[in-house]
Scaffold this motif. Structure first.
Motif, mmCIF file in Angstrom:
data_model
loop_
_atom_site.group_PDB
_atom_site.id
_atom_site.type_symbol
_atom_site.label_atom_id
_atom_site.label_comp_id
_atom_site.label_asym_id
_atom_site.label_seq_id
_atom_site.Cartn_x
_atom_site.Cartn_y
_atom_site.Cartn_z
ATOM 1 N N SER A 1 0.812 -1.215 0.000
ATOM 2 C CA SER A 1 0.000 0.000 0.000
ATOM 3 C C SER A 1 0.845 1.265 0.000
ATOM 4 C CB SER A 1 -0.950 0.010 1.207
ATOM 5 O OG SER A 1 -0.218 -0.018 2.431
ATOM 6 N N ARG A 2 2.090 1.178 0.498
ATOM 7 C CA ARG A 2 2.974 2.341 0.520
ATOM 8 C C ARG A 2 4.180 2.133 -0.405
ATOM 9 N NH1 ARG A 2 5.671 3.048 4.830
ATOM 10 N NH2 ARG A 2 6.017 5.289 4.481
ATOM 11 N N ALA A 3 4.008 1.337 -1.426
ATOM 12 C CA ALA A 3 5.114 1.034 -2.336
ATOM 13 C C ALA A 3 5.774 2.328 -2.839
ATOM 14 C CB ALA A 3 4.592 0.228 -3.522
ATOM 15 N N PRO A 4 7.134 2.334 -2.914
ATOM 16 C CA PRO A 4 8.054 1.197 -2.761
ATOM 17 C C PRO A 4 8.494 0.897 -1.320
ATOM 18 C CG PRO A 4 9.303 3.101 -3.439
ATOM 19 C CD PRO A 4 7.870 3.551 -3.381
ATOM 20 N N HIS A 5 7.728 1.390 -0.330
ATOM 21 C CA HIS A 5 8.007 1.019 1.065
ATOM 22 C C HIS A 5 7.203 -0.244 1.371
ATOM 23 C CE1 HIS A 5 10.174 4.759 1.961
ATOM 24 N NE2 HIS A 5 9.251 5.366 1.237
ATOM 25 N N TYR A 6 7.738 -1.376 0.943
ATOM 26 C CA TYR A 6 7.034 -2.639 1.095
ATOM 27 C C TYR A 6 7.198 -3.185 2.515
ATOM 28 C CZ TYR A 6 6.889 -2.571 -4.014
ATOM 29 O OH TYR A 6 6.666 -2.226 -5.318
ATOM 30 N N ALA A 7 6.188 -3.952 2.954
ATOM 31 C CA ALA A 7 6.249 -4.585 4.277
ATOM 32 C C ALA A 7 5.876 -6.058 4.133
ATOM 33 C CB ALA A 7 5.302 -3.884 5.248
ATOM 34 N N TRP A 8 6.675 -6.914 4.755
ATOM 35 C CA TRP A 8 6.447 -8.361 4.691
ATOM 36 C C TRP A 8 6.127 -8.905 6.092
ATOM 37 C CZ3 TRP A 8 6.577 -11.620 0.400
ATOM 38 C CH2 TRP A 8 7.054 -11.064 -0.792
ATOM 39 N N PHE A 9 5.070 -9.729 6.174
ATOM 40 C CA PHE A 9 4.718 -10.463 7.402
ATOM 41 C C PHE A 9 4.568 -9.510 8.592
ATOM 42 C CE2 PHE A 9 8.387 -12.773 5.234
ATOM 43 C CZ PHE A 9 7.602 -13.431 4.306
ATOM 44 N N LYS A 10 4.037 -8.308 8.361
ATOM 45 C CA LYS A 10 4.196 -7.222 9.331
ATOM 46 C C LYS A 10 3.458 -7.446 10.653
ATOM 47 C CE LYS A 10 0.531 -4.138 7.622
ATOM 48 N NZ LYS A 10 0.269 -2.780 7.099
ATOM 49 N N ASP A 11 2.438 -8.304 10.697
ATOM 50 C CA ASP A 11 1.730 -8.525 11.956
ATOM 51 C C ASP A 11 2.278 -9.718 12.739
ATOM 52 O OD1 ASP A 11 0.881 -10.233 9.994
ATOM 53 O OD2 ASP A 11 -1.261 -10.018 10.384
ATOM 54 N N GLY A 12 3.335 -10.346 12.239
ATOM 55 C CA GLY A 12 3.970 -11.433 12.979
ATOM 56 C C GLY A 12 4.958 -10.909 14.000
ATOM 57 N N LEU A 13 5.141 -11.631 15.105
ATOM 58 C CA LEU A 13 6.122 -11.276 16.133
ATOM 59 C C LEU A 13 7.211 -12.342 16.184
ATOM 60 C CD1 LEU A 13 3.997 -10.059 19.210
ATOM 61 C CD2 LEU A 13 5.218 -8.672 17.532
ATOM 62 N N LEU A 14 8.456 -11.899 16.308
ATOM 63 C CA LEU A 14 9.595 -12.817 16.381
ATOM 64 C C LEU A 14 10.753 -12.123 17.075
ATOM 65 C CD1 LEU A 14 11.629 -12.989 13.058
ATOM 66 C CD2 LEU A 14 10.025 -11.155 13.551
ATOM 67 N N ASN A 15 11.817 -12.849 17.288
ATOM 68 C CA ASN A 15 13.072 -12.266 17.742
ATOM 69 C C ASN A 15 14.196 -12.965 16.987
ATOM 70 O OD1 ASN A 15 15.618 -12.416 19.685
ATOM 71 N ND2 ASN A 15 14.468 -10.539 20.163
ATOM 72 N N VAL A 16 15.061 -12.181 16.353
ATOM 73 C CA VAL A 16 16.117 -12.748 15.515
ATOM 74 C C VAL A 16 17.120 -13.527 16.361
ATOM 75 C CG1 VAL A 16 18.049 -12.182 13.991
ATOM 76 C CG2 VAL A 16 15.829 -11.054 13.673
ATOM 77 N N SER A 17 17.505 -12.998 17.519
ATOM 78 C CA SER A 17 18.459 -13.700 18.380
ATOM 79 C C SER A 17 17.891 -15.037 18.845
ATOM 80 C CB SER A 17 18.824 -12.828 19.587
ATOM 81 O OG SER A 17 19.683 -13.514 20.463
ATOM 82 N N TYR A 18 16.615 -15.079 19.175
ATOM 83 C CA TYR A 18 15.979 -16.340 19.559
ATOM 84 C C TYR A 18 16.097 -17.358 18.429
ATOM 85 C CZ TYR A 18 12.420 -19.665 21.095
ATOM 86 O OH TYR A 18 11.766 -20.818 21.491
ATOM 87 N N ASN A 19 15.883 -16.908 17.187
ATOM 88 C CA ASN A 19 15.974 -17.802 16.041
ATOM 89 C C ASN A 19 17.396 -18.264 15.765
ATOM 90 O OD1 ASN A 19 13.393 -18.215 14.091
ATOM 91 N ND2 ASN A 19 13.152 -16.354 15.315
ATOM 92 N N CYS A 20 18.382 -17.473 16.180
ATOM 93 C CA CYS A 20 19.784 -17.847 15.966
ATOM 94 C C CYS A 20 20.347 -18.700 17.094
ATOM 95 C CB CYS A 20 20.640 -16.586 15.820
ATOM 96 S SG CYS A 20 20.352 -15.660 14.295
ATOM 97 N N LEU A 21 19.775 -18.598 18.295
ATOM 98 C CA LEU A 21 20.374 -19.252 19.459
ATOM 99 C C LEU A 21 19.403 -20.163 20.198
ATOM 100 C CD1 LEU A 21 22.368 -16.160 20.808
ATOM 101 C CD2 LEU A 21 23.247 -18.048 19.422
ATOM 102 N N ASP A 22 18.372 -19.598 20.820
ATOM 103 C CA ASP A 22 17.520 -20.355 21.739
ATOM 104 C C ASP A 22 16.927 -21.600 21.112
ATOM 105 O OD1 ASP A 22 16.538 -18.003 24.108
ATOM 106 O OD2 ASP A 22 17.576 -17.416 22.275
ATOM 107 N N ARG A 23 16.452 -21.482 19.885
ATOM 108 C CA ARG A 23 15.762 -22.632 19.301
ATOM 109 C C ARG A 23 16.692 -23.796 18.995
ATOM 110 N NH1 ARG A 23 13.840 -21.406 13.096
ATOM 111 N NH2 ARG A 23 15.764 -20.486 12.263
ATOM 112 N N HIS A 24 18.000 -23.543 19.005
ATOM 113 C CA HIS A 24 18.965 -24.623 18.758
ATOM 114 C C HIS A 24 19.401 -25.331 20.046
ATOM 115 C CE1 HIS A 24 19.138 -23.178 14.733
ATOM 116 N NE2 HIS A 24 19.847 -22.102 15.004
ATOM 117 N N LEU A 25 19.131 -24.731 21.199
ATOM 118 C CA LEU A 25 19.697 -25.255 22.449
ATOM 119 C C LEU A 25 19.277 -26.685 22.773
ATOM 120 C CD1 LEU A 25 19.564 -22.081 24.743
ATOM 121 C CD2 LEU A 25 21.497 -22.993 23.434
ATOM 122 N N PRO A 26 18.030 -27.095 22.570
ATOM 123 C CA PRO A 26 17.667 -28.473 22.920
ATOM 124 C C PRO A 26 18.490 -29.524 22.183
ATOM 125 C CG PRO A 26 15.693 -27.141 22.633
ATOM 126 C CD PRO A 26 16.845 -26.307 22.165
#
Length: 654
Positions: free
Chosen positions: A69-94
């Motif tokens: 809607s604001r192209a070329p200011h595109y937004a992807w998956f904007k209502d999802g919540l995540l944390n990049v560090s969690y995806n790089c570290l925590d999820r691998h710990l088990p």
């Protein structure tokens, strides 16, 4: 009016994926790749949404995919919540808590290993320290560190609490550091007393103090890591030693869940043509690009030791050191120093001792090491290598062949990758188990990337080997979101030329009869000779194909009759001619280029030097070469040059 670029380089060698490699690869054949590409072509948004659901751990799943809607200011998956560090570290710990995450080697030979559990602990301790010092989600933190694990720890800690980091390459001057701090409005600077490079100490804290003395009122605190141990000045009330600051920090820090569009980092491009641009990247889309390309292009396996030689101060070090390898649970190697300390065999010695399996470096490094001869790599056992890669600029065919023959022993596929700070991850690159490679070509767009070559009017160029503007026709998740604080500049720089329809890469390219892409250099590096528009990279490749030439850089200089003349700077294998002049060799090289690609491409001038002017990252300062070729006074900042003394040779004064 000519709207295309004449291609004068022809390369017909073809290398199919080795059978053994393809049989064990994630994508094993061209048919499998075609099926993936067909899926992307059928529904562009659904393709990326499926990958985002599959590859990222979301705290709250996204419902929307792409907001234009604001192209070329595109937004992807904007209502999802995540944390990049969690995806790089925590999820691998088990499953991977005791697996090695980082193998580090300092220039002086010190070696350190961190498991995923240990890295997680250090990131949490440092994240808690940042919070105790007042850093919160959305605050900007500038990182100015050597190539050490603490650089990754600092980046991951910022991501963990939602702070926006901006890493400044340790080779940049105090003025460059100040400019980036002030533009970002950073509240904190993280630096070190110094780093080891080329047998010397790089005075990082001294440069930081100089930068802060000239401005930077937004900085409230400076965290200093003790790396070299030499004496430095510490300012009371502002400067804090890293080890003292984390002494009481706990090893548990819950991640800050942020929206997919939350800025993960700012990374500033060079300011040689004006104010540095703070390229702003998102969290979710950027992470997805890092993960998919680690799997597709590097064919990463659980037992690989992955070494990307780039510094974390560059986008390559962000995506393929600090984030991509960790997001897929891989083991990465980091090296602090220069590739020629104590000798030109250092890279190959590291590969042999640590059993590196994937090696990813720049063409400039390959050419520099090639110049020094085969004896250094052949002295080491490189049998652990299974995949090689190049990044940073087009690789000329002769360097590609040396890499293939001497380093890869003709058994390792080479992934020649085209991408940019702005794209976030690979865009054009071979899938090593599925795509046959050609020396010097980045081959084909990756699944979900819609690339094209167009003329000045934005029309697709269908004629093989006619060069034009490289563009991307559909948005992709890892794309830059804007230029920090300057939306108008973002729109005009990347979307203005074709009225917002296409992303303009700024590179010229061509496609051959097989549809393979060949990067011909920056669009502003095209030389217009007697009505012909020639890409500099092709002339450079022809020069380097001569057995006496190790490296070459070609620029244009004004010419009264032809419009522009071709000016070549050449580094020879062996000694440089006395005074930088060898008329017989110059005639030989001019004739050689004429035979290779045609008389129109013969250099008008050739100047010889021991090296080309490069930054410590290996980037050739081509604007500086254009200034020298035209006889103008040097006004560019030369403080980031690896060897400022080379300027006298380039000017013909030594």
């Amino acid at each position: 009016m000519t709207t295309t670029i004449d291609s004068i380089l022809h390369e017909h060698r073809l290398f199919v994926p080795p059978q053994a490699f393809a049989a064990a690869a994630r994508i094993k054949s061209r048919a499998e790749l075609a099926a993936l590409q067909h899926q992307a072509d059928q529904d562009h948004e659904a393709f990326w949404a499926g990958l985002a659901q599959q590859e990222i751990t979301w705290q709250r799943p996204f419902q929307s995919i792409l907001d234009s809607s604001r192209a070329p200011h595109y937004a992807w998956f904007k209502d999802g919540l995540l944390n990049v560090s969690y995806n790089c570290l925590d999820r691998h710990l088990p499953e991977r808590g005791e697996k090695t995450a980082i193998v580090f080697e300092g220039e002086q030979g010190d070696v350190q290993r961190l498991t995923y559990a240990e890295l997680h602990r250090e990131v949490c301790r440092f994240a808690n320290t940042l919070k105790r010092l007042g850093i919160t989600s959305g605050d900007r933190v500038v990182i100015y560190l050597p190539m050490i694990p603490e650089a990754v720890i600092a980046m991951q800690a910022c991501a963990r609490i939602g702070a926006i980091h901006s890493v400044v390459f340790g080779g940049f001057s105090a003025d460059s550091l100040r400019d980036r701090i002030e533009d970002a409005g950073a509240r904190m600077l993280i630096t070190a007393d110094g780093g080891h490079r080329g047998g010397k100490i790089v005075e990082l804290k001294a440069a930081a103090d100089k930068a802060l003395a000239k401005g930077c009122p937004s900085i409230e605190s400076v965290l200093v890591y003790r790396r070299t141990g030499h004496e430095i000045a510490m300012q009371d009330g502002r400067d804090v030693w890293w080890h003292e600051a984390i002494a009481k920090a706990t090893a548990q820090c819950p991640p800050e869940w942020v929206g997919s569009e939350h800025p993960l980092f700012l990374l500033y491009t060079s300011g040689s043509t004006g104010k540095p641009k703070g390229i702003q990247h998102s969290s979710g889309g950027y992470l997805l690009g890092a993960i998919t390309t680690m799997k597709w292009v590097f064919d990463i396996r659980d037992d690989d030791l992955f070494w990307c030689t780039a510094d974390v101060g560059w986008i390559t070090g962000h995506t393929y050191v600090a984030y991509g390898p960790l997001a897929v649970g891989a083991t990465l190697l980091m090296y602090e120093g220069a590739p020629t300390v104590p000798d030109a065999g250092r890279f190959w010695d590291i590969c042999a001792r640590h059993k590196v399996s994937i090696f990813y470096t720049a063409p400039t490094a390959i050419r520099a090491l090639m110049k020094l001869g085969d004896a250094f790599p052949t002295a080491h056992d490189l049998s652990s290598l299974r995949l090689l890669g190049t990044v940073g600029e087009p690789i000329n065919p002769e360097a590609w062949m040396w890499y293939h023959r001497v380093i890869g022993h003709e058994r390792c596929p080479i992934v020649d990758t085209w991408w940019q700070t702005e794209t976030g991850c690979h865009m054009l690159a071979p899938i090593p188990g599925a795509v046959a490679t050609k020396p010097g070509s980045c081959t084909l767009p990756l699944p979900g990337i819609v690339a094209d070559v167009v003329d000045e009017q934005g029309n697709s160029i269908t004629m093989p080997d006619q060069g034009g503007h490289l563009v991307i026709k559909k948005p992709w998740p890892s794309m830059l979101r804007t230029i920090w604080g300057d939306d108008a500049r973002y729109v005009s720089t990347y979307w203005g030329k074709f009225d917002g329809k296409y992303y303009l890469a700024g590179d010229s390219a061509r496609r051959d009869a097989d549809g393979y892409f060949w990067i011909m250099g920056r669009a502003d590096d095209v030389i217009k000779v007697s009505g012909h528009r020639l890409g500099t990279m092709e002339i450079e490749s022809a020069l380097v194909a001569h057995p006496r030439v190790a490296e070459a850089a070609v620029v244009g200089r004004p010419h009264d009759i032809k419009g522009e003349a071709i000016f070549a700077y050449v580094v020879l294998r062996g000694s440089r001619p006395v005074g930088g002049v060898d008329e017989a060799l110059t005639r030989e090289l001019r004739d050689w280029v004429g035979e290779q690609i045609g008389a129109i491409a013969k250099p008008d001038d050739i100047r010889y030097a021991d090296n080309l002017p490069k930054t410590r990252s290996g980037k050739i300062m081509r604007r500086l070469l254009r200034t020298l070729a035209s006889g103008q006074a040097i006004t560019q900042d030369t403080s980031t040059l690896e060897n400022e003394g080379i300027l006298l040779q380039l000017q013909g004064k030594a």
